[in-house]
Design an enzyme around this catalytic site. Structure first.
Site, PDB file in Angstrom:
ATOM      1  N   ASP A   1      -0.794  -5.723   9.921  1.00 40.58           N
ATOM      2  CA  ASP A   1      -1.702  -4.652   9.514  1.00 40.58           C
ATOM      3  C   ASP A   1      -3.061  -5.315   9.243  1.00 40.58           C
ATOM      4  O   ASP A   1      -3.214  -6.065   8.281  1.00 40.58           O
ATOM      5  CB  ASP A   1      -1.147  -3.970   8.252  1.00 40.58           C
ATOM      6  CG  ASP A   1      -1.955  -2.744   7.856  1.00 40.58           C
ATOM      7  OD1 ASP A   1      -2.954  -2.450   8.544  1.00 40.58           O
ATOM      8  OD2 ASP A   1      -1.588  -2.089   6.865  1.00 40.58           O
TER       9      ASP A   1
ATOM     10  N   TRP B   1       0.854  -1.195   0.000  1.00 45.71           N
ATOM     11  CA  TRP B   1       0.000   0.000   0.000  1.00 45.71           C
ATOM     12  C   TRP B   1       0.891   1.246   0.000  1.00 45.71           C
ATOM     13  O   TRP B   1       1.862   1.326   0.770  1.00 45.71           O
ATOM     14  CB  TRP B   1      -0.886  -0.048   1.241  1.00 45.71           C
ATOM     15  CG  TRP B   1      -1.712   1.188   1.481  1.00 45.71           C
ATOM     16  CD1 TRP B   1      -2.476   1.852   0.575  1.00 45.71           C
ATOM     17  CD2 TRP B   1      -1.845   1.872   2.733  1.00 45.71           C
ATOM     18  NE1 TRP B   1      -3.090   2.919   1.188  1.00 45.71           N
ATOM     19  CE2 TRP B   1      -2.719   2.952   2.513  1.00 45.71           C
ATOM     20  CE3 TRP B   1      -1.327   1.673   4.008  1.00 45.71           C
ATOM     21  CZ2 TRP B   1      -3.079   3.839   3.516  1.00 45.71           C
ATOM     22  CZ3 TRP B   1      -1.688   2.546   5.010  1.00 45.71           C
ATOM     23  CH2 TRP B   1      -2.561   3.617   4.763  1.00 45.71           C
TER      24      TRP B   1
ATOM     25  N   LYS C   1     -12.925   0.054   7.206  1.00 49.31           N
ATOM     26  CA  LYS C   1     -13.629  -0.751   6.205  1.00 49.31           C
ATOM     27  C   LYS C   1     -14.689  -1.639   6.829  1.00 49.31           C
ATOM     28  O   LYS C   1     -15.810  -1.715   6.337  1.00 49.31           O
ATOM     29  CB  LYS C   1     -12.630  -1.607   5.430  1.00 49.31           C
ATOM     30  CG  LYS C   1     -11.922  -0.869   4.329  1.00 49.31           C
ATOM     31  CD  LYS C   1     -10.675  -0.183   4.775  1.00 49.31           C
ATOM     32  CE  LYS C   1     -10.024   0.603   3.642  1.00 49.31           C
ATOM     33  NZ  LYS C   1      -8.867   1.349   4.098  1.00 49.31           N
TER      34      LYS C   1
HETATM   35  C1  LMR Z   1      -6.597   2.577  -0.055  1.00 49.93           C
HETATM   36  O1  LMR Z   1      -5.613   1.836  -0.070  1.00 49.93           O
HETATM   37  O2  LMR Z   1      -7.144   2.998  -1.078  1.00 49.93           O
HETATM   38  C2  LMR Z   1      -7.202   2.965   1.272  1.00 49.93           C
HETATM   39  O3  LMR Z   1      -6.533   2.344   2.309  1.00 49.93           O
HETATM   40  C3  LMR Z   1      -7.348   4.415   1.434  1.00 49.93           C
HETATM   41  C4  LMR Z   1      -6.066   5.158   1.658  1.00 49.93           C
HETATM   42  O4  LMR Z   1      -5.982   5.891   2.635  1.00 49.93           O
HETATM   43  O5  LMR Z   1      -5.138   5.030   0.851  1.00 49.93           O
END
Ligand code: LMR
Length: 396
Positions: A211, A130, A246
């Site tokens: 996480d 991420w 979520k």
């Molecule tokens: C995402 O990965 O789209 C979500 O977790 C929102 C974010 O804050 O990036």
């Protein structure tokens, strides 16, 4: 002039595109960007159990005075139990809990705690991961390294390479592991792979940082924290970042928690005092509204059952979209294998599209995805799935 040395920072890779989508006036535009759940009408609804809990809290509220900086006691106990399940009976006494500003707050405070505990040691993130993991960890001063995780062209985990990398990491490294619905790939290790990962982490003296951002949206509330439960059986200490964004739909309330499992009750007091101190120096304390809602939902048996049903429905819709997209792609590209789409879990998938093709999809088809090629499958529905499959098929 104080700010003349500054230059503008590019928008965040995820949130910037969501803004661009809102500006696009095209009818039939498709938003597959930011990781929020959507229903078949494209809405991100307030869950019924959440709305009911919220009404009750507001009706009973008599003050907005401070709550304990570590978080409301009911919330802290219930979120710990939600993640640890029955293991909470044995682990609760040695698990510190801090309410945080969403999962991001938990990741950042956990990183700051690690930097105090093991100065100079690096953090390992999955490749890919991420987009915001890097900023959250490096913001705490940690050196970022990555471990191989996913082969985009084979749509499969790179388990052997991951294990090799973890074996060679400096002792006492921090290892961020997403417990389920991996962002951005949707690919999670199977139970025997988790066992191998945790064996390596234990043998090398690393600290796992789980996480947990999608508990309940993958296979189920218990299954989605399987590696946390497996770690509890093997390791004396680990960290867990929990997000209620979520699975409770509480995105903007910024509700999360940092769990700190320690070898004994005396360490628990120490780590709690440390994270309270870190939070105090950054923003003092987390907002309470979301935490009070979660506490209410989890402590009222009727609301809790309603929430579980709603969450199971959301997870079922995501699984249905995955099967639907796999089928639609099979029809359009019978020369390729799309079974991985249905096998992977949660909101995200990474079909392996180059950034230039992502840009073309946005400019020509008004289909918005993150530039790393990540798709939030919840943005698909009955009326746009075929359009999306038509646009994707020639790019693979
Ligand atoms: C995402 O990965 O789209 C979500 O977790 C929102 C974010 O804050 O990036």
């Amino acid at each position: 002039m104080s700010f003349e040395n500054l230059t503008a920072v590019r928008s965040d890779s995820v949130l910037g595109l969501a803004t661009a989508f809102l500006r696009d006036k095209a009818a039939g535009k498709i938003d597959l960007t930011v990781g929020v759940y959507r229903d078949d009408q494209g809405r991100t609804p307030v869950m019924n159990a959440v709305a009911e809990a919220e009404r009750a809290i507001i009706a009973a509220q008599t003050t907005k005075s401070y709550l304990p900086p570590i978080g409301p006691p009911g919330y802290r106990a219930r979120i710990r139990r939600l993640v640890l399940g029955d293991l909470d009976d044995g682990l609760g006494d040695r698990t510190g809990v801090l309410q945080t500003t969403g999962g991001c707050g938990a990741l950042r405070i956990g990183a700051e705690l690690f930097a105090r505990a093991q100065p100079g040691k690096p953090v390992y993130l999955s490749d890919p991961t991420w987009g915001n993991h890097d900023g959250l960890m490096s913001g705490a001063g940690l050196r970022i390294r990555t471990y191989p995780y996913f082969d985009v062209s084979a749509h499969a985990l790179r388990l052997d390479e991951m294990l090799d990398c973890l074996k060679n990491a400096p002792e006492h490294s921090l290892i961020v592991l997403q417990s389920s619905c991996h962002n951005p790939t949707g690919a999670d290790p199977a139970p025997d792979a988790w066992a191998a990962i945790l064996d390596t982490v234990e043998r090398c003296g690393h600290l796992p940082f789980f996480d947990v951002a999608y508990q309940g949206l993958g296979t189920g509330l218990r299954e989605d924290v399987l590696p946390v439960h497996m770690a509890a059986g093997r390791l004396g200490e680990f960290l867990v970042a929990v997000s209620c964004s979520k699975n409770f739909g509480l995105y903007r309330e910024r509700c999360g928690a940092l769990l700190m499992v320690t070898p004994d009750g005396s360490r628990k007091g120490v780590v709690e005092s440390q994270v309270k101190d870190i939070a105090r120096g950054m923003y003092s304390m987390a907002p309470s509204h979301g935490a009070l809602i979660v506490d209410r939902v989890l402590s009222d048996s009727k609301l809790r059952s309603a929430w579980r049903r709603e969450l199971a429905g959301m997870s079922k819709r995501l699984a249905g979209l995955r099967t639907g997209l796999a089928r639609a792609m099979d029809e359009r590209r019978p020369d390729l294998d799309f079974s991985w789409i249905a096998r992977h879990k949660g909101l995200f998938l990474l079909p392996g599209i180059e950034p230039a093709a992502v840009d073309r999809l946005r400019e020509e088809n008004h289909i918005y995805m993150i530039r790393d090629g990540r798709i939030n499958i919840a943005g698909l529905n009955k009326s746009n799935l075929a359009t999306f499959a038509d646009a994707l098929a020639p790019l693979l």
